[in-house]
Write an enzyme that holds these catalytic residues in place. Sequence first.
Site, PDB file in Angstrom:
ATOM      1  N   ALA A  65      33.131  35.425  36.923  1.00  0.00           N
ATOM      2  CA  ALA A  65      32.133  35.357  35.858  1.00  0.00           C
ATOM      3  C   ALA A  65      32.864  35.551  34.531  1.00  0.00           C
ATOM      4  O   ALA A  65      33.971  36.101  34.498  1.00  0.00           O
ATOM      5  CB  ALA A  65      31.092  36.441  36.060  1.00  0.00           C
ATOM      6  N   GLY A 108      33.286  36.224  40.876  1.00  0.00           N
ATOM      7  CA  GLY A 108      32.168  35.298  41.053  1.00  0.00           C
ATOM      8  C   GLY A 108      32.616  33.945  41.583  1.00  0.00           C
ATOM      9  O   GLY A 108      31.841  33.248  42.247  1.00  0.00           O
ATOM     10  N   GLU A 111      32.845  34.398  45.196  1.00  0.00           N
ATOM     11  CA  GLU A 111      31.466  34.524  45.694  1.00  0.00           C
ATOM     12  C   GLU A 111      30.766  33.170  45.721  1.00  0.00           C
ATOM     13  O   GLU A 111      30.009  32.874  46.650  1.00  0.00           O
ATOM     14  CB  GLU A 111      30.691  35.526  44.818  1.00  0.00           C
ATOM     15  N   GLU A 131      37.030  42.591  40.638  1.00  0.00           N
ATOM     16  CA  GLU A 131      36.118  43.271  39.703  1.00  0.00           C
ATOM     17  C   GLU A 131      36.499  44.729  39.476  1.00  0.00           C
ATOM     18  O   GLU A 131      36.345  45.255  38.385  1.00  0.00           O
ATOM     19  CB  GLU A 131      34.669  43.193  40.226  1.00  0.00           C
TER      20      GLU A 131
HETATM   21  N1  DAK Z   1      36.355  35.414  32.088  1.00  0.00           N
HETATM   22  C1  DAK Z   1      36.659  34.968  30.852  1.00  0.00           C
HETATM   23  N2  DAK Z   1      37.810  34.372  30.536  1.00  0.00           N
HETATM   24  C2  DAK Z   1      38.736  34.238  31.520  1.00  0.00           C
HETATM   25  C3  DAK Z   1      38.501  34.691  32.843  1.00  0.00           C
HETATM   26  C4  DAK Z   1      37.224  35.304  33.119  1.00  0.00           C
HETATM   27  N3  DAK Z   1      36.873  35.720  34.347  1.00  0.00           N
HETATM   28  N4  DAK Z   1      39.598  34.416  33.588  1.00  0.00           N
HETATM   29  C5  DAK Z   1      40.467  33.818  32.763  1.00  0.00           C
HETATM   30  N5  DAK Z   1      39.958  33.702  31.512  1.00  0.00           N
HETATM   31  C6  DAK Z   1      40.588  33.102  30.326  1.00  0.00           C
HETATM   32  C7  DAK Z   1      41.661  34.028  29.785  1.00  0.00           C
HETATM   33  O1  DAK Z   1      41.082  35.018  28.955  1.00  0.00           O
HETATM   34  C8  DAK Z   1      42.499  33.050  29.010  1.00  0.00           C
HETATM   35  O2  DAK Z   1      41.841  32.755  27.800  1.00  0.00           O
HETATM   36  P1  DAK Z   1      42.631  32.710  26.389  1.00  0.00           P
HETATM   37  O3  DAK Z   1      43.331  34.001  26.295  1.00  0.00           O
HETATM   38  O4  DAK Z   1      43.586  31.538  26.569  1.00  0.00           O
HETATM   39  O5  DAK Z   1      41.570  32.466  25.390  1.00  0.00           O
HETATM   40  C9  DAK Z   1      42.442  31.790  29.876  1.00  0.00           C
HETATM   41  O6  DAK Z   1      41.285  31.926  30.693  1.00  0.00           O
HETATM   42  C10 DAK Z   1      43.653  31.626  30.778  1.00  0.00           C
HETATM   43  O7  DAK Z   1      43.810  32.833  31.502  1.00  0.00           O
HETATM   44  P2  DAK Z   1      45.199  33.643  31.573  1.00  0.00           P
HETATM   45  O8  DAK Z   1      46.032  33.418  30.355  1.00  0.00           O
HETATM   46  O9  DAK Z   1      44.869  35.028  31.928  1.00  0.00           O
HETATM   47  O10 DAK Z   1      45.908  32.882  32.795  1.00  0.00           O
HETATM   48  P3  DAK Z   1      46.986  33.465  33.804  1.00  0.00           P
HETATM   49  O11 DAK Z   1      47.426  32.289  34.610  1.00  0.00           O
HETATM   50  O12 DAK Z   1      48.024  34.303  33.089  1.00  0.00           O
HETATM   51  O13 DAK Z   1      46.183  34.493  34.755  1.00  0.00           O
HETATM   52  C11 DAK Z   1      44.296  35.123  36.185  1.00  0.00           C
HETATM   53  C12 DAK Z   1      45.188  33.983  35.628  1.00  0.00           C
HETATM   54  C13 DAK Z   1      43.170  34.460  36.976  1.00  0.00           C
HETATM   55  C14 DAK Z   1      45.093  36.025  37.103  1.00  0.00           C
HETATM   56  C15 DAK Z   1      43.739  35.954  34.992  1.00  0.00           C
HETATM   57  O14 DAK Z   1      43.145  35.067  34.056  1.00  0.00           O
HETATM   58  C16 DAK Z   1      42.672  36.918  35.427  1.00  0.00           C
HETATM   59  O15 DAK Z   1      42.976  37.996  35.933  1.00  0.00           O
HETATM   60  N6  DAK Z   1      41.420  36.599  35.150  1.00  0.00           N
HETATM   61  C17 DAK Z   1      40.280  37.478  35.396  1.00  0.00           C
HETATM   62  C18 DAK Z   1      39.930  37.541  36.871  1.00  0.00           C
HETATM   63  C19 DAK Z   1      38.768  38.474  37.147  1.00  0.00           C
HETATM   64  O16 DAK Z   1      38.863  39.683  36.875  1.00  0.00           O
HETATM   65  N7  DAK Z   1      37.717  37.916  37.687  1.00  0.00           N
HETATM   66  C20 DAK Z   1      36.481  38.716  38.005  1.00  0.00           C
HETATM   67  C21 DAK Z   1      35.560  38.724  36.824  1.00  0.00           C
HETATM   68  S1  DAK Z   1      34.097  39.682  37.103  1.00  0.00           S
HETATM   69  C22 DAK Z   1      26.686  38.419  38.632  1.00  0.00           C
HETATM   70  C23 DAK Z   1      27.317  37.443  39.370  1.00  0.00           C
HETATM   71  C24 DAK Z   1      28.690  37.453  39.432  1.00  0.00           C
HETATM   72  C25 DAK Z   1      29.450  38.389  38.761  1.00  0.00           C
HETATM   73  C26 DAK Z   1      28.809  39.339  38.009  1.00  0.00           C
HETATM   74  C27 DAK Z   1      27.438  39.359  37.935  1.00  0.00           C
HETATM   75  N8  DAK Z   1      25.270  38.479  38.518  1.00  0.00           N
HETATM   76  C28 DAK Z   1      24.476  37.459  39.277  1.00  0.00           C
HETATM   77  C29 DAK Z   1      24.590  39.416  37.737  1.00  0.00           C
HETATM   78  C30 DAK Z   1      30.880  38.307  38.847  1.00  0.00           C
HETATM   79  C31 DAK Z   1      31.719  39.084  38.164  1.00  0.00           C
HETATM   80  C32 DAK Z   1      33.117  38.677  38.021  1.00  0.00           C
HETATM   81  O17 DAK Z   1      33.553  37.661  38.510  1.00  0.00           O
END
Ligand code: DAK
Length: 257
Positions: A65, A108, A111, A131
Amino acid sequence: MKYIQLTEQYRPYVSLIQLNRPKELNALNMELMQELQQTLTTLDADTNVRVIIITGNEKAFAAGADIKQMADKKTIDMVAIDQFKTWDLIKKTKKPLIAAVSGFALGGGCELAMTCDMIVASETAKFGQPEIKIGIMPGAGGTQRLTKAIGKAKAMEMVLTGSFISAEEALNYGLINKIVPVELYLEETAKLAETIAAMSPVAAQLAKEAVNRAFETHLDEGLHFERKNFYLTFSSEDQKEGMKAFIEKRNPEYQGK
Ligand code: DAK
């Protein structure tokens, strides 16, 4: 549509939905999720569509997400936005859904892939529920579907440490259907989709519904549900056509009726 691309007849009776926020690794913002839900609802009602593929790009299926969109939200905001409405509607899709995953399927994104009925992964795919690393926990079924798919030990490890698993591990644990070379992941998914699209769509939908029941009910109730759907297939023309074609030694022509 801004964040997804739709190819309605990617193959006969097979539609392809591509998540299209490549710079953000297909982070699932609310607009994207709404577009996805609306598209799935439309395709679900379209008799020219029997199977739907959801994919991202080579680098990312979806990295979760959109963290930037959620960062300053309070509980009360999250409740008011009620994103679960969108996710619940996606889950209600009756037609078989196949996720074609390459690169990151995180949070997400993982998921969403697990909400699909099958997952075909490229050899570069990485699955994770990270997360915990940003101070939250899975919210769209991760703790439930992952645990049911791969068992408590590994699910607990992934959810509590945020560690990723490779495509190979995902296959060994039973999370995905198969691994294919990265240049073929979409092609191989399309082949699987075509195989299913050649079946009676009536039977495929009833069968999907019944398999999913296995996750939601006790055995007796699940068996009862299966029996009901089994009987229902006999009220379709497709059942008559399928059996007649077998006896006449020809390929069936299913009408979805
Ligand atoms: N959200 C926003 N931006 C993201 C992102 C994300 N989840 N993942 C990556 N990006 C963006 C980065 O900020 C970066 O943007 P800029 O800095 O260029 O503006 C761009 O995508 C490229 O990412 P990286 O530079 O970080 O790329 P790398 O190859 O170095 O790293 C990575 C890739 C996937 C390891 C890293 O980006 C990462 O750790 N990303 C976050 C992964 C994460 O924590 N995912 C879980 C998020 S929480 C719900 C339903 C679902 C959910 C919640 C509620 N409801 C129905 C209520 C789900 C929650 C989640 O998924």
